[in-house]
Structure formats: C-alpha cells, structure tokens
Design a protein around this motif. Structure first.
Motif, PDB file in Angstrom:
ATOM      1  N   THR A 100     -85.947 -84.334  38.815  1.00  0.00           N
ATOM      2  CA  THR A 100     -84.956 -85.179  38.163  1.00  0.00           C
ATOM      3  C   THR A 100     -83.644 -84.415  37.996  1.00  0.00           C
ATOM      4  OG1 THR A 100     -85.753 -84.478  35.992  1.00  0.00           O
ATOM      5  CG2 THR A 100     -86.718 -86.478  36.922  1.00  0.00           C
ATOM      6  N   ASP A 101     -82.611 -85.129  37.572  1.00  0.00           N
ATOM      7  CA  ASP A 101     -81.288 -84.517  37.372  1.00  0.00           C
ATOM      8  C   ASP A 101     -80.820 -83.770  38.615  1.00  0.00           C
ATOM      9  OD1 ASP A 101     -80.274 -85.231  34.822  1.00  0.00           O
ATOM     10  OD2 ASP A 101     -81.794 -83.973  33.888  1.00  0.00           O
ATOM     11  N   THR A 102     -81.173 -84.292  39.791  1.00  0.00           N
ATOM     12  CA  THR A 102     -80.854 -83.614  41.043  1.00  0.00           C
ATOM     13  C   THR A 102     -80.166 -84.600  41.986  1.00  0.00           C
ATOM     14  OG1 THR A 102     -82.802 -82.198  40.780  1.00  0.00           O
ATOM     15  CG2 THR A 102     -81.796 -82.294  42.962  1.00  0.00           C
ATOM     16  N   ILE A 103     -78.980 -84.221  42.462  1.00  0.00           N
ATOM     17  CA  ILE A 103     -78.195 -85.104  43.326  1.00  0.00           C
ATOM     18  C   ILE A 103     -78.301 -84.630  44.767  1.00  0.00           C
ATOM     19  CG2 ILE A 103     -75.898 -86.016  43.822  1.00  0.00           C
ATOM     20  CD1 ILE A 103     -75.197 -85.543  40.899  1.00  0.00           C
ATOM     21  N   PRO A 104     -78.834 -85.461  45.660  1.00  0.00           N
ATOM     22  CA  PRO A 104     -78.936 -85.060  47.066  1.00  0.00           C
ATOM     23  C   PRO A 104     -77.566 -85.093  47.740  1.00  0.00           C
ATOM     24  CG  PRO A 104     -79.627 -87.330  46.817  1.00  0.00           C
ATOM     25  CD  PRO A 104     -79.352 -86.824  45.433  1.00  0.00           C
ATOM     26  N   ALA A 105     -77.374 -84.190  48.694  1.00  0.00           N
ATOM     27  CA  ALA A 105     -76.096 -84.132  49.412  1.00  0.00           C
ATOM     28  C   ALA A 105     -76.259 -84.521  50.870  1.00  0.00           C
ATOM     29  CB  ALA A 105     -75.492 -82.734  49.308  1.00  0.00           C
ATOM     30  N   ALA A 106     -77.164 -83.844  51.600  1.00  0.00           N
ATOM     31  CA  ALA A 106     -77.321 -84.113  53.034  1.00  0.00           C
ATOM     32  C   ALA A 106     -78.612 -83.481  53.523  1.00  0.00           C
ATOM     33  CB  ALA A 106     -76.134 -83.565  53.819  1.00  0.00           C
ATOM     34  N   VAL A 107     -79.100 -83.990  54.657  1.00  0.00           N
ATOM     35  CA  VAL A 107     -80.273 -83.420  55.317  1.00  0.00           C
ATOM     36  C   VAL A 107     -79.787 -82.610  56.504  1.00  0.00           C
ATOM     37  CG1 VAL A 107     -82.469 -83.905  56.449  1.00  0.00           C
ATOM     38  CG2 VAL A 107     -81.637 -85.417  54.620  1.00  0.00           C
ATOM     39  N   GLU A 108     -80.151 -81.338  56.540  1.00  0.00           N
ATOM     40  CA  GLU A 108     -79.740 -80.439  57.620  1.00  0.00           C
ATOM     41  C   GLU A 108     -80.904 -79.543  58.015  1.00  0.00           C
ATOM     42  OE1 GLU A 108     -76.520 -78.259  55.966  1.00  0.00           O
ATOM     43  OE2 GLU A 108     -75.151 -79.977  55.855  1.00  0.00           O
ATOM     44  N   GLU A 109     -81.330 -79.645  59.268  1.00  0.00           N
ATOM     45  CA  GLU A 109     -82.369 -78.764  59.817  1.00  0.00           C
ATOM     46  C   GLU A 109     -83.613 -78.724  58.935  1.00  0.00           C
ATOM     47  OE1 GLU A 109     -80.526 -74.990  60.394  1.00  0.00           O
ATOM     48  OE2 GLU A 109     -79.243 -75.690  62.040  1.00  0.00           O
ATOM     49  N   ASN A 110     -84.186 -79.921  58.716  1.00  0.00           N
ATOM     50  CA  ASN A 110     -85.422 -80.062  57.937  1.00  0.00           C
ATOM     51  C   ASN A 110     -85.296 -79.551  56.505  1.00  0.00           C
ATOM     52  OD1 ASN A 110     -86.525 -81.172  60.196  1.00  0.00           O
ATOM     53  ND2 ASN A 110     -87.813 -79.422  60.714  1.00  0.00           N
ATOM     54  N   VAL A 111     -84.103 -79.639  55.949  1.00  0.00           N
ATOM     55  CA  VAL A 111     -83.862 -79.240  54.565  1.00  0.00           C
ATOM     56  C   VAL A 111     -82.977 -80.298  53.908  1.00  0.00           C
ATOM     57  CG1 VAL A 111     -82.706 -77.573  53.065  1.00  0.00           C
ATOM     58  CG2 VAL A 111     -84.144 -76.770  54.936  1.00  0.00           C
ATOM     59  N   LEU A 112     -83.369 -80.754  52.721  1.00  0.00           N
ATOM     60  CA  LEU A 112     -82.514 -81.626  51.920  1.00  0.00           C
ATOM     61  C   LEU A 112     -81.735 -80.754  50.951  1.00  0.00           C
ATOM     62  CD1 LEU A 112     -81.498 -84.350  50.863  1.00  0.00           C
ATOM     63  CD2 LEU A 112     -83.514 -84.410  49.355  1.00  0.00           C
ATOM     64  N   ARG A 113     -80.429 -80.693  51.167  1.00  0.00           N
ATOM     65  CA  ARG A 113     -79.576 -79.868  50.316  1.00  0.00           C
ATOM     66  C   ARG A 113     -79.068 -80.704  49.150  1.00  0.00           C
ATOM     67  NH1 ARG A 113     -79.388 -75.359  53.168  1.00  0.00           N
ATOM     68  NH2 ARG A 113     -79.342 -75.480  55.461  1.00  0.00           N
ATOM     69  N   PHE A 114     -78.903 -80.045  48.008  1.00  0.00           N
ATOM     70  CA  PHE A 114     -78.454 -80.711  46.808  1.00  0.00           C
ATOM     71  C   PHE A 114     -76.980 -80.422  46.554  1.00  0.00           C
ATOM     72  CE2 PHE A 114     -83.011 -79.611  45.412  1.00  0.00           C
ATOM     73  CZ  PHE A 114     -83.521 -80.703  46.100  1.00  0.00           C
ATOM     74  N   VAL A 115     -76.365 -81.275  45.769  1.00  0.00           N
ATOM     75  CA  VAL A 115     -74.990 -81.031  45.339  1.00  0.00           C
ATOM     76  C   VAL A 115     -74.978 -79.797  44.431  1.00  0.00           C
ATOM     77  CG1 VAL A 115     -73.056 -81.936  43.988  1.00  0.00           C
ATOM     78  CG2 VAL A 115     -74.315 -83.452  45.546  1.00  0.00           C
ATOM     79  N   GLY A 116     -74.050 -78.884  44.678  1.00  0.00           N
ATOM     80  CA  GLY A 116     -74.051 -77.622  43.946  1.00  0.00           C
ATOM     81  C   GLY A 116     -74.919 -76.622  44.675  1.00  0.00           C
ATOM     82  N   THR A 117     -76.003 -76.240  44.072  1.00  0.00           N
ATOM     83  CA  THR A 117     -76.938 -75.311  44.703  1.00  0.00           C
ATOM     84  C   THR A 117     -78.334 -75.904  44.717  1.00  0.00           C
ATOM     85  OG1 THR A 117     -77.384 -74.215  42.575  1.00  0.00           O
ATOM     86  CG2 THR A 117     -75.609 -73.295  43.959  1.00  0.00           C
ATOM     87  N   GLY A 118     -79.167 -75.368  45.589  1.00  0.00           N
ATOM     88  CA  GLY A 118     -80.548 -75.802  45.656  1.00  0.00           C
ATOM     89  C   GLY A 118     -80.833 -76.637  46.891  1.00  0.00           C
ATOM     90  N   GLU A 119     -82.087 -76.640  47.279  1.00  0.00           N
ATOM     91  CA  GLU A 119     -82.528 -77.390  48.448  1.00  0.00           C
ATOM     92  C   GLU A 119     -84.035 -77.516  48.403  1.00  0.00           C
ATOM     93  OE1 GLU A 119     -82.957 -73.843  51.724  1.00  0.00           O
ATOM     94  OE2 GLU A 119     -80.954 -74.677  51.389  1.00  0.00           O
ATOM     95  N   ILE A 120     -84.570 -78.401  49.275  1.00  0.00           N
ATOM     96  CA  ILE A 120     -86.004 -78.577  49.396  1.00  0.00           C
ATOM     97  C   ILE A 120     -86.321 -78.851  50.856  1.00  0.00           C
ATOM     98  CG2 ILE A 120     -85.903 -81.057  48.927  1.00  0.00           C
ATOM     99  CD1 ILE A 120     -88.552 -80.835  47.491  1.00  0.00           C
TER     100      ILE A 120
END
Length: 394
Positions: free
Chosen positions: A210-230
């Motif tokens: 929660t409290d996590t804003i997605p930014a874009a999907v790049e090379e099998n990674v979902l990057r978040f706004v600011g820092t962080g990824e999954i």
C-alpha cells in the motif's frame, strides 16, 4: 409545450436520468437521448469474462430509449453552445434544448508504461492472454496495480482475487502481488471493507503493498515513483480516468465539469451534468445514477413538476467478485457508516445500483424485481420511500 430535455450520453447516468424524468415529470417533458453507441454495455461484469464466470451484457440503446419514453439521435456531442441552447453533433447538426443534461462519461487512459491496461470491455482478450501465459508457466510473478489520481479501485481487487482462484484451479504456481497507492485496500468503503479485503488477499496468498505509486514496467521490473521496485514478469494495471474537456463547458485541470449538489453546471445556464464527466472524485456507476437522480429531480421541478429536489448525497455500493462468495459493501461517503456482507444489501443485487435503471435492466433480463422472502423487511435490502409513502426497492 413540454420542456425539451436533451440528454447527451446513453450510459448509466443518461438512462437513469431518462427513466427518472419520465417517472417524475411525465408529460411535462420531452426527452431526447443523443448517443453514437448502438448498445448499452453493462461494463462492470467485463472483469469476469476472462475467467468465464460472467460477461459484459449488452442491450440495444434504441430499445431502451423507446421503453424509457425517449427519442434517440444517433450521434456524438462535440460541443455545447450555451448562448444558443444548442449542441453540435458529429453529424454536423445542431440540436436545440430547453434543458441539457451531460452524461458523457470520462476517458480511461493507460497510465503505466509497459503494463497491460484493463479498461473493461475490449480488453478481455489481453487479460486472457496473461492468464494463459501464467497457467502455462511463462509467467511466474504477476503484479496488479493502479495509478495515483482519479480512478475506480474495486476492479483491481477483483482481478487479483479472480486470478488467484483461476490459477489455483489450473495448478499453476504463480506469485501474485497487488500494489496500490491507497493507504488501505478499498478504503473508500471504510475500515470493515479494508479488513475483509486484507483477509481475502492473505487467504489467497496475494502479497500487498500500500501507499505505493507505480511508475513504469522496465525489463521485468515494476518501478515505483521515487524509489523502490518489484520484480514482475507481467503487470496488469487499471487506467487513469480523465475528463473530456467538452468545448463550451467549463472544466477543471483534469477535464471534469464542476457541478453543484443538484447537478447544475456552474456558471452555465440550463445545463446539468451527472456521472464520470463531473468533478466528483469517485467514478462509479451507482454514484453516477445517484447524480442523475438529483439532476432529474431539479430538471423535473424546473419543468413544473410538484417536487422539491433532493441534493446529491452519495452512498457507495459495491459488489466485489472474489471467485468464491462475493462481498456486498455499502458506505455513506464522508462518514464512518459502512457494511460488508456475503448476502445482498440491495435488490436487484447487481453491480450498478440505480433507483430506476436497476429494476429496469432486471426486467429486461427477466430477473425478479422483488427481493426474496414473504416479508421484505426481514431481508437485508436497501429501501427507498416513494412519494406516496409506499416502500419500493432501489
């Protein structure tokens, strides 16, 4: 001569308003619907189609308009000319009105680059392809997410839960994750709903951020706004919702039309608006119907009907599909009043709850408009007291 009411749009808000005007104003108004769409699509059930547990039902708009006592002009509204009380259509015509109700909806826009965007009808096959890849072992990590800003979050949870049940039945081992900008899941419906959703996600092994804003999907990674990824082999996202910016009508920075509590468009005479087109921040069919009812009451009063218009007081009703027992959720927006149950909290127990439209569509489908049981007051059904004091189901 009756007051000529032009309704731009034949979706939930437009049809609800047409039905409400016929009931409230009778022959004091003539109603004309303007829409380019030959079919009314019951959009909320599109989420179930890829899982073969439902489908988006379709109804001919012309037949619905006729049964609602309205004329139909097949065209799109391109602009409004308030000084002349006319609208400009895609056919190049100008249609006149005494009073105008704008019910044109909004535009779903892909907001997360690299994700599979699910907007509803038309995107079922794209989601079905994701499910096939997951069931056949080509997707091991699947993420569901939504953008920040104006959107409707409930389908996100339906997609995740239905996918979990679907893949479990197929025996596929897929890691599922849900990422949301919300502080709590489905917080619009209150704490009780959030707790139920957290329990459902946990029961099906769906991770939650929660409290996590997605930014874009790049090379099998979902990057978040600011820092962080999954890590994610595939990402399914809901769209961002934008207003239409209709020429001749004021709108805010996001394209939504400002209205008052009776649906009147601010700073424009003789024009009303209802549904996703307006600047009310929650975009949902049931709320669109409630806005249409408030506008219809104001229009009926302006046409001479003996009625005191009631303001729009939003009550949020949502039917969450889980793949097993659905959850009926109800919340009074802006208060702490909320309910969650596996039994219907309204009747007919559909996804779109409109005072006039829900029983109207139920009749089209030959579904009983009366709640089960000999004494309706013993059933958990939301009721509305009619003008003569009688009880009638919403």
């Amino acid at each position: 001569m009756p007051t000529h009411v032009l309704i731009a749009g034949a979706g939930v808000a437009g049809l609800e308003a047409a039905l409400a005007l016929r009931a409230l104003a009778e022959d004091r108004v003539s109603v004309e619907l303007v829409s380019p769409d030959p079919e009314f699509v019951y959009r909320p059930l599109a989420v179930a189609a890829p899982f073969r547990v439902g489908e988006a039902r379709r109804f001919p708009v012309r037949r619905l308009a006729e049964e609602a006592g309205a004329d139909l002009t097949e065209a799109a509204v391109r602009a409004v000319h308030p000084a002349q009380n006319t609208v400009e259509t895609s056919a190049g015509d100008e249609l006149s009105y005494d009073l105008l109700l704008l019910a044109l909806g909004a535009r779903p826009v892909p907001a997360i680059p690299g994700a599979v965007t699910f907007r509803g009808p038309g995107d079922e096959e794209a989601l079905a392809e994701v499910l096939r890849d997951a069931a056949e072992g080509r997707v091991r990590r699947l993420v569901f997410t939504m953008p920040a800003g104006i959107s409707w979050p409930l389908p996100l949870y339906e997609l995740a839960l239905l996918t979990a049940v679907h893949l479990a039945d197929s025996g596929a081992a897929v890691e599922l994750q849900l990422v949301t900008p919300e502080p709590r899941p489905l917080q619009l419906f209150g704490d009780a709903a959030s707790e139920v959703v957290v329990e459902l996600l946990d029961r099906h092994g769906i991770g939650l951020l929660t409290d996590t804003i997605p930014a874009a999907v790049e090379e099998n990674v979902l990057r978040f706004v600011g820092t962080g990824e999954i890590e994610a082999d595939r990402v399914v996202a809901l769209p961002r919702i934008e207003g239409l910016r209709l020429p001749g009508i004021p709108h805010d920075a996001n394209g939504f039309v400002p209205i008052d509590e009776h649906g009147r468009v601010r700073e424009v005479e003789d024009v009303y608006a209802a549904g996703d087109l307006t600047n009310f921040p929650i975009k949902q069919g049931g709320l669109a119907a409630q806005q249409a009812d408030a506008a219809a009451e104001a229009i009926a009063a302006a046409a001479g009907a003996e009625i005191t218009p009631s303001p729009f007081k939003p009550v949020l009703r949502g039917l969450l599909l889980t793949g097993l027992s659905p959850r009926f959720m109800r919340a009074e927006v802006g208060t702490q009043e909320s309910q969650v149950d596996t039994e219907p909290l309204w009747w007919p127990p559909g996804k779109i709850v409109g005072r006039h439209l829900a029983p109207f569509l139920a009749a089209q489908l030959n579904v009983s408009q009366a709640p089960p049981g000999s004494d309706v007051l013993e059933v958990e059904v939301e009721l509305d007291r009619g003008p003569a004091g009688e009880w009638s189901s919403i």
